[in-house]
Design a protein around this motif. Structure first.
Motif, PDB file in Angstrom:
ATOM      1  N   GLU A  94       0.824  -1.220   0.000  1.00 16.88           N
ATOM      2  CA  GLU A  94       0.000   0.000   0.000  1.00 16.88           C
ATOM      3  C   GLU A  94       0.857   1.269   0.000  1.00 16.88           C
ATOM      4  O   GLU A  94       0.329   2.376   0.073  1.00 16.88           O
ATOM      5  CB  GLU A  94      -0.863   0.049   1.287  1.00 16.88           C
ATOM      6  N   ALA A  95       2.187   1.115  -0.044  1.00 11.05           N
ATOM      7  CA  ALA A  95       3.067   2.266   0.207  1.00 11.05           C
ATOM      8  C   ALA A  95       3.287   3.136  -1.027  1.00 11.05           C
ATOM      9  O   ALA A  95       3.410   2.627  -2.146  1.00 11.05           O
ATOM     10  CB  ALA A  95       4.419   1.766   0.709  1.00 11.05           C
ATOM     11  N   ASP A  96       3.336   4.454  -0.799  1.00 11.72           N
ATOM     12  CA  ASP A  96       3.781   5.378  -1.852  1.00 11.72           C
ATOM     13  C   ASP A  96       5.279   5.637  -1.726  1.00 11.72           C
ATOM     14  O   ASP A  96       5.946   5.989  -2.695  1.00 11.72           O
ATOM     15  CB  ASP A  96       3.029   6.713  -1.732  1.00 11.72           C
ATOM     16  N   LEU A  97       5.775   5.502  -0.500  1.00 15.97           N
ATOM     17  CA  LEU A  97       7.195   5.737  -0.232  1.00 15.97           C
ATOM     18  C   LEU A  97       7.653   4.741   0.836  1.00 15.97           C
ATOM     19  O   LEU A  97       6.987   4.593   1.860  1.00 15.97           O
ATOM     20  CB  LEU A  97       7.391   7.176   0.311  1.00 15.97           C
ATOM     21  N   VAL A  98       8.783   4.065   0.582  1.00  8.71           N
ATOM     22  CA  VAL A  98       9.383   3.207   1.609  1.00  8.71           C
ATOM     23  C   VAL A  98      10.747   3.793   1.970  1.00  8.71           C
ATOM     24  O   VAL A  98      11.576   4.036   1.092  1.00  8.71           O
ATOM     25  CB  VAL A  98       9.564   1.747   1.137  1.00  8.71           C
ATOM     26  N   ILE A  99      10.939   4.031   3.267  1.00  7.60           N
ATOM     27  CA  ILE A  99      12.232   4.534   3.756  1.00  7.60           C
ATOM     28  C   ILE A  99      12.904   3.373   4.494  1.00  7.60           C
ATOM     29  O   ILE A  99      12.414   2.920   5.522  1.00  7.60           O
ATOM     30  CB  ILE A  99      12.052   5.726   4.715  1.00  7.60           C
ATOM     31  N   GLU A 100      14.019   2.907   3.937  1.00 21.08           N
ATOM     32  CA  GLU A 100      14.718   1.772   4.552  1.00 21.08           C
ATOM     33  C   GLU A 100      15.708   2.301   5.579  1.00 21.08           C
ATOM     34  O   GLU A 100      16.560   3.120   5.251  1.00 21.08           O
ATOM     35  CB  GLU A 100      15.409   0.951   3.439  1.00 21.08           C
ATOM     36  N   ALA A 101      15.534   1.853   6.841  1.00 24.24           N
ATOM     37  CA  ALA A 101      16.459   2.245   7.919  1.00 24.24           C
ATOM     38  C   ALA A 101      16.837   1.009   8.723  1.00 24.24           C
ATOM     39  O   ALA A 101      16.807   0.992   9.946  1.00 24.24           O
ATOM     40  CB  ALA A 101      15.820   3.312   8.809  1.00 24.24           C
ATOM     41  N   ALA A 102      17.156  -0.067   7.998  1.00 18.27           N
ATOM     42  CA  ALA A 102      17.590  -1.310   8.655  1.00 18.27           C
ATOM     43  C   ALA A 102      19.107  -1.255   8.842  1.00 18.27           C
ATOM     44  O   ALA A 102      19.730  -0.226   8.579  1.00 18.27           O
ATOM     45  CB  ALA A 102      17.168  -2.507   7.820  1.00 18.27           C
ATOM     46  N   VAL A 103      19.685  -2.335   9.283  1.00 13.96           N
ATOM     47  CA  VAL A 103      21.115  -2.338   9.610  1.00 13.96           C
ATOM     48  C   VAL A 103      22.003  -1.934   8.430  1.00 13.96           C
ATOM     49  O   VAL A 103      21.648  -2.159   7.268  1.00 13.96           O
ATOM     50  CB  VAL A 103      21.573  -3.722  10.134  1.00 13.96           C
ATOM     51  N   GLU A 104      23.166  -1.382   8.769  1.00 11.29           N
ATOM     52  CA  GLU A 104      24.111  -0.897   7.746  1.00 11.29           C
ATOM     53  C   GLU A 104      24.887  -2.080   7.164  1.00 11.29           C
ATOM     54  O   GLU A 104      26.057  -2.293   7.497  1.00 11.29           O
ATOM     55  CB  GLU A 104      25.041   0.146   8.403  1.00 11.29           C
ATOM     56  N   ASP A 105      24.224  -2.873   6.343  1.00  9.33           N
ATOM     57  CA  ASP A 105      24.843  -4.070   5.777  1.00  9.33           C
ATOM     58  C   ASP A 105      24.366  -4.176   4.333  1.00  9.33           C
ATOM     59  O   ASP A 105      23.164  -4.292   4.079  1.00  9.33           O
ATOM     60  CB  ASP A 105      24.380  -5.280   6.606  1.00  9.33           C
ATOM     61  N   LEU A 106      25.326  -4.110   3.403  1.00 12.96           N
ATOM     62  CA  LEU A 106      24.963  -4.032   1.983  1.00 12.96           C
ATOM     63  C   LEU A 106      24.159  -5.246   1.513  1.00 12.96           C
ATOM     64  O   LEU A 106      23.183  -5.101   0.783  1.00 12.96           O
ATOM     65  CB  LEU A 106      26.236  -3.863   1.129  1.00 12.96           C
ATOM     66  N   THR A 107      24.561  -6.439   1.959  1.00 10.09           N
ATOM     67  CA  THR A 107      23.862  -7.649   1.497  1.00 10.09           C
ATOM     68  C   THR A 107      22.411  -7.621   1.961  1.00 10.09           C
ATOM     69  O   THR A 107      21.490  -7.909   1.178  1.00 10.09           O
ATOM     70  CB  THR A 107      24.571  -8.911   2.050  1.00 10.09           C
ATOM     71  N   ILE A 108      22.203  -7.254   3.238  1.00  9.36           N
ATOM     72  CA  ILE A 108      20.830  -7.185   3.769  1.00  9.36           C
ATOM     73  C   ILE A 108      20.035  -6.119   3.006  1.00  9.36           C
ATOM     74  O   ILE A 108      18.905  -6.339   2.593  1.00  9.36           O
ATOM     75  CB  ILE A 108      20.839  -6.898   5.286  1.00  9.36           C
ATOM     76  N   LYS A 109      20.656  -4.966   2.775  1.00  9.14           N
ATOM     77  CA  LYS A 109      19.935  -3.887   2.089  1.00  9.14           C
ATOM     78  C   LYS A 109      19.570  -4.296   0.664  1.00  9.14           C
ATOM     79  O   LYS A 109      18.459  -4.018   0.200  1.00  9.14           O
ATOM     80  CB  LYS A 109      20.763  -2.592   2.088  1.00  9.14           C
TER      81      LYS A 109
ATOM     82  N   PRO B  64      15.405   1.630 -10.737  1.00  7.06           N
ATOM     83  CA  PRO B  64      16.486   2.458 -10.196  1.00  7.06           C
ATOM     84  C   PRO B  64      16.190   3.958 -10.251  1.00  7.06           C
ATOM     85  O   PRO B  64      16.720   4.723  -9.444  1.00  7.06           O
ATOM     86  CB  PRO B  64      17.688   2.097 -11.088  1.00  7.06           C
ATOM     87  N   ASP B  65      15.326   4.374 -11.191  1.00  7.02           N
ATOM     88  CA  ASP B  65      14.976   5.798 -11.311  1.00  7.02           C
ATOM     89  C   ASP B  65      14.175   6.298 -10.110  1.00  7.02           C
ATOM     90  O   ASP B  65      14.094   7.495  -9.864  1.00  7.02           O
ATOM     91  CB  ASP B  65      14.168   6.033 -12.580  1.00  7.02           C
ATOM     92  N   ARG B  66      13.591   5.389  -9.342  1.00  8.53           N
ATOM     93  CA  ARG B  66      12.790   5.783  -8.172  1.00  8.53           C
ATOM     94  C   ARG B  66      13.501   5.447  -6.861  1.00  8.53           C
ATOM     95  O   ARG B  66      12.863   5.230  -5.836  1.00  8.53           O
ATOM     96  CB  ARG B  66      11.414   5.098  -8.230  1.00  8.53           C
ATOM     97  N   VAL B  67      14.841   5.399  -6.913  1.00  4.32           N
ATOM     98  CA  VAL B  67      15.655   5.062  -5.735  1.00  4.32           C
ATOM     99  C   VAL B  67      16.653   6.190  -5.482  1.00  4.32           C
ATOM    100  O   VAL B  67      17.244   6.717  -6.424  1.00  4.32           O
ATOM    101  CB  VAL B  67      16.416   3.725  -5.974  1.00  4.32           C
ATOM    102  N   CYS B  68      16.823   6.578  -4.228  1.00  5.94           N
ATOM    103  CA  CYS B  68      17.886   7.528  -3.841  1.00  5.94           C
ATOM    104  C   CYS B  68      18.156   7.377  -2.345  1.00  5.94           C
ATOM    105  O   CYS B  68      17.517   6.571  -1.669  1.00  5.94           O
ATOM    106  CB  CYS B  68      17.496   8.975  -4.178  1.00  5.94           C
ATOM    107  N   ASN B  69      19.114   8.140  -1.822  1.00  5.86           N
ATOM    108  CA  ASN B  69      19.303   8.206  -0.363  1.00  5.86           C
ATOM    109  C   ASN B  69      18.478   9.367   0.171  1.00  5.86           C
ATOM    110  O   ASN B  69      18.415  10.440  -0.444  1.00  5.86           O
ATOM    111  CB  ASN B  69      20.766   8.480   0.012  1.00  5.86           C
ATOM    112  N   LEU B  70      17.840   9.125   1.320  1.00  2.81           N
ATOM    113  CA  LEU B  70      17.139  10.180   2.054  1.00  2.81           C
ATOM    114  C   LEU B  70      17.699  10.089   3.462  1.00  2.81           C
ATOM    115  O   LEU B  70      17.320   9.204   4.228  1.00  2.81           O
ATOM    116  CB  LEU B  70      15.626   9.910   2.036  1.00  2.81           C
TER     117      LEU B  70
ATOM    118  N   SER C 206      23.213   3.859  -5.428  1.00  2.00           N
ATOM    119  CA  SER C 206      23.482   3.075  -6.644  1.00  2.00           C
ATOM    120  C   SER C 206      23.803   1.626  -6.284  1.00  2.00           C
ATOM    121  O   SER C 206      23.624   0.720  -7.087  1.00  2.00           O
ATOM    122  CB  SER C 206      24.646   3.678  -7.435  1.00  2.00           C
ATOM    123  N   ARG C 207      24.240   1.408  -5.029  1.00  2.00           N
ATOM    124  CA  ARG C 207      24.616   0.055  -4.620  1.00  2.00           C
ATOM    125  C   ARG C 207      23.399  -0.819  -4.285  1.00  2.00           C
ATOM    126  O   ARG C 207      23.531  -2.018  -4.111  1.00  2.00           O
ATOM    127  CB  ARG C 207      25.588   0.108  -3.436  1.00  2.00           C
ATOM    128  N   VAL C 208      22.234  -0.183  -4.135  1.00  2.00           N
ATOM    129  CA  VAL C 208      21.012  -0.974  -3.910  1.00  2.00           C
ATOM    130  C   VAL C 208      20.030  -0.820  -5.080  1.00  2.00           C
ATOM    131  O   VAL C 208      19.184  -1.686  -5.300  1.00  2.00           O
ATOM    132  CB  VAL C 208      20.297  -0.594  -2.582  1.00  2.00           C
TER     133      VAL C 208
END
Ligand code: NAD
Length: 289
Positions: free
Chosen positions: A85-100, A136-142, A127-129
């Protein structure tokens, strides 16, 4: 394509995610805070309740606003149900590239086509996720700062393939939270504010290690000449010397830059388990007299 953000999902209910979700709910968004651990969600609810109630007692917020925010905020372990149902997902899980990367690939499967997927990571550039998704056009860091309920700045960091419209929508979203968006033109690990802070910290440690001044006097100069609320060594104790050490290692891993490696005195403290306030001893001893 829907461009209006109404429903926000925050993944990870730790230090950052719990407060980011509260900020979104207070600003009027229907918000879900997700974690893989129920006990972490319980702790987030407890800490947010205490914090927001204290804000009301001190007159910083209205009781009605806080009650309305709780009405809009759901805490759940059922990620896929809320992500759908989300319009925006903010990922704030652990700082681990594989998990992200796994999280982003799975979100890409369950979220609607229009959903923006952003990461609050301090160091892992998007760019790493982004290439783990088909959008990818709808991905960035916030990038929010700790404590997110208080700090004004939110950095918006596009990667090369981020659609400029995604950036515009994140600028508007940050403004709607009552915060200040700071845009980067391109990605770089650490972004702007933390890089400024790291430059000061690096110089402070170099001066100390070269025997130019004691760390306490360097802190004193930062407070009394630069007007900083805290000196660089006091701040390291607050953030955690373990965190400082691990961030430097991660930066070295990403850039290959030998200068990024943790310095001698930081490494010594890390190896001795002297992490700062959390262990009772870092640069200073705690509680401080
Ligand atoms: N702590 C800070 O000062 C700070 C500041 C800015 C950005 N960040 C970034 O924010 C992110 C989170 O940091 P934090 O300090 O809040 O971490 P934290 O360890 O306090 O919380 C992380 C939470 O994520 C949960 N989690 C782990 N895997 C998950 C998954 N697959 N799905 C959902 N939840 C999951 C954990 O159970 C935990 O509750 C990191 O990327 C970090 O770099 C941290």
């Amino acid at each position: 394509m829907s461009t209006q953000i109404r429903t926000v999902v925050v993944l990870g209910s730790g230090t950052m995610g719990s407060q980011i979700a509260a900020v979104a709910a207070l600003a009027g968004y229907t918000t879900a805070l997700v974690d893989i651990k129920q006990e972490q969600l319980d702790r987030a609810r407890e800490q947010l309740t205490a914090r927001l109630d204290r804000d009301v007692e001190k007159g910083r917020r209205q009781r009605a606003d806080v009650d309305a925010a709780w009405e809009r905020l759901t805490l759940t372990t059922d990620r896929d149900a809320v992500a759908a149902e989300a319009d925006l997902v903010i990922e704030a899980a652990v700082e681990d590239l594989t998990i992200k990367r796994t999280i982003f690939a799975e979100l890409d499967e369950v979220c609607p086509e229009h959903t923006l997927l952003v990461t609050n990571s301090s160091n892992i550039v998007s760019s790493r996720v982004a290439d783990a998704t088909g959008r990818p056009d709808r991905v960035c860091n916030l990038h929010f700062f700790n404590p997110a309920l208080v700090m004004q700045c939110v950095e918006i960091v596009p990667h090369e393939g981020t659609d400029p419209q995604t950036v515009e929508r994140m600028v508007a979203f940050v403004e709607s939270l009552g915060k200040t968006p700071v845009r980067l033109q391109r990605e770089i690990p650490g972004f702007v504010a933390n890089r400024l802070l790291n430059a000061l910290r690096r110089e402070a440690v170099e001066l100390y290690e070269a025997g130019v001044a004691d760390f306490k006097d360097i802190d004193l100069a930062a407070r009394t000449a630069l007007g900083h609320p805290m000196g660089p060594f006091e701040l390291m104790d607050l953030v955690g010397i373990d965190v400082v050490y691990l961030i430097r290692l991660a930066e070295h891993e990403q850039t290959g830059d030998a200068d990024a490696l943790p310095s001698r005195s930081i490494t010594e403290k890390y190896e001795a388990g002297e992490y700062g306030r959390k262990t009772g001893r870092g640069w200073y001893e705690y509680p401080r007299p």
